[in-house]
Design an enzyme around this catalytic site. Sequence first.
Site, PDB file in Angstrom:
ATOM      1  CE  LYS A   1      41.224  43.875  40.368  1.00  0.00           C
ATOM      2  NZ  LYS A   1      42.164  44.644  40.917  1.00  0.00           N
TER       3      LYS A   1
ATOM      4  CB  SER B   1      34.228  46.006  43.002  1.00  0.00           C
ATOM      5  OG  SER B   1      34.163  45.104  43.881  1.00  0.00           O
TER       6      SER B   1
ATOM      7  CD  GLU C   1      48.793  41.667  39.756  1.00  0.00           C
ATOM      8  OE1 GLU C   1      47.873  42.274  39.844  1.00  0.00           O
ATOM      9  OE2 GLU C   1      49.745  41.878  38.620  1.00  0.00           O
TER      10      GLU C   1
END
Length: 414
Positions: A103, A391, A125
Site C-alpha cells: 500500500k 502483499s 479509507e
Amino acid sequence: MDMKERESLLTALLDGRLPDANGRFGPFGGRYVPETLMPALERLTHGVQHILPSPEFQAALVRELKSWIGRPTALTPVPTLSKRWGADVWLKREDLAHTGAHKINNGIGQALLAKALGAKRVVAETGAGQHGVAAAAACARVGLPCTVYMGEIDVARQAPNVDRMRRFGATVVAVKSGDRTLRAAIDEAIRDWVSDPIGTYYLLGSAIGPHPYPYLVRQLQVVIGREARAQMQSDAGGLPDAVFACVGGGSNAIGLFHGFLADRGVKIFGVEAGGRGPKLGDHSATLSYGKPGVLHGTHTMLLYDQHGQIQETHSISAGLDYPGVGPEHALLQAIGRVEYVTASDDETLLALEELCSSEGILPALESSHALAAAQRWAAKNAGARVLIGLSGRGDKDMPILAKYPMAGRHHAAA
C-alpha cells in the site's frame, strides 16, 4: 465476447490504449459520480496525465521508493515450502516494504501528487488498516494533514494499525453506519470529499473507484511486477510458470500481474476470499460469484441480491472484505487472461501457518489466500516454478489469529 475481441482488448491494454479517454477498460470502468465531484476528478486527471509522468515527479517518486520505502523489495526462494509442495516457489516480498505492505507504493505516490495539486488536506479509507497506515505515513512525509475513515468492525479487529495511524498524526474516524467495514469507510470518505472537492484530496487505496483512480493506482503499483519479472529472470533462472496474488479491490495483484501480462506462457491467478462458502454474504469473491453493476463511481463486477442491493461480505481478512473489484480485473477475467479462483478461511489459516513454520515468514491473511491457491495448483503441476505476491506482513492480524487455535500439522520437523 469472441476470441478476436478478447485479443483486441488485451492488445489495447498492453499498448497503453486502455483505459480509454472515458476511463473504460472495455465494458468496465468509467466515472459515475455526483456532478460536484467532476471538477476534482478532471483536475486529478490532468495531474495524472501531466504531473505523474513528468521527469521531476518521477525523480522525486523514485527517491522516495528507494530511500524511504526500501525498494526494490526482495524476491525470496522458500526451499522448505518448495520441497513440501513439489514446486519451485518464490515470494515477492511486499511485506518488507516500509509500513509492511504494498500500500505504501500508492500512498507516497498519491501524497506527492496531492501536494503538487495544491491540496490542503487528505482523506483516505481503509479496511485492513494497511492503506490507512500508508496514507498516514505518506502524509506525514510530505506534510499534509490526514483523516482516515475505517469501519467500526475493522477498527476492532485491526487495533495495532489504528494505533500506528494515530502515531503518524492521522485522525482515525470509526464508521458506524452501513456494514461498518471497507464499503462503509469508502462511503464516508467520499462524503467528506464531496464537502470540499478542491481543498481535499481523496487518497484512494485500491484500483477501484471513478476514473482516473484505477489507472493511477495501477501505475503506482506496477513497480511490483516490473521488479518481480526482472528478479525472476536474474535470480530464479527464468519466468514463472504461474503467478498468484490475492484480490480484494485488487491493487497489489494488478501491480504484480502487469509485469507478466504480455508473457503468454505465464499463467496468472487472482485469488479472492472464499470465506465460509459460496452463499451470498459468506464470502467476498466478487469475480467468482458477482454480476456487473456500479459502485463507488465505477462499473465493475459486484456482489448484490435479486433486488440489486449490495450485500455485506465476509472474509477472515479485513483487506479482502469488499463487495466489488477493480474494473481492470473485471476486464482481465472477461478476456480470459487472468483466472480468478477462491480460497476459504480455513485454507487461508493453514497456508499462513505453514509458511510461518517452514520459512519463518508471517504473511498477512490477505496474502495467505494466494498461498493457499498456489499450493492447490502446485499439487497438480509438479516441478512448476511459482511466484506468489506476498502483499503484506501478518503482524496486524495477530488479534484475529489469536482467536484461532493452530492446527499443529506443520510443526513437526520435515
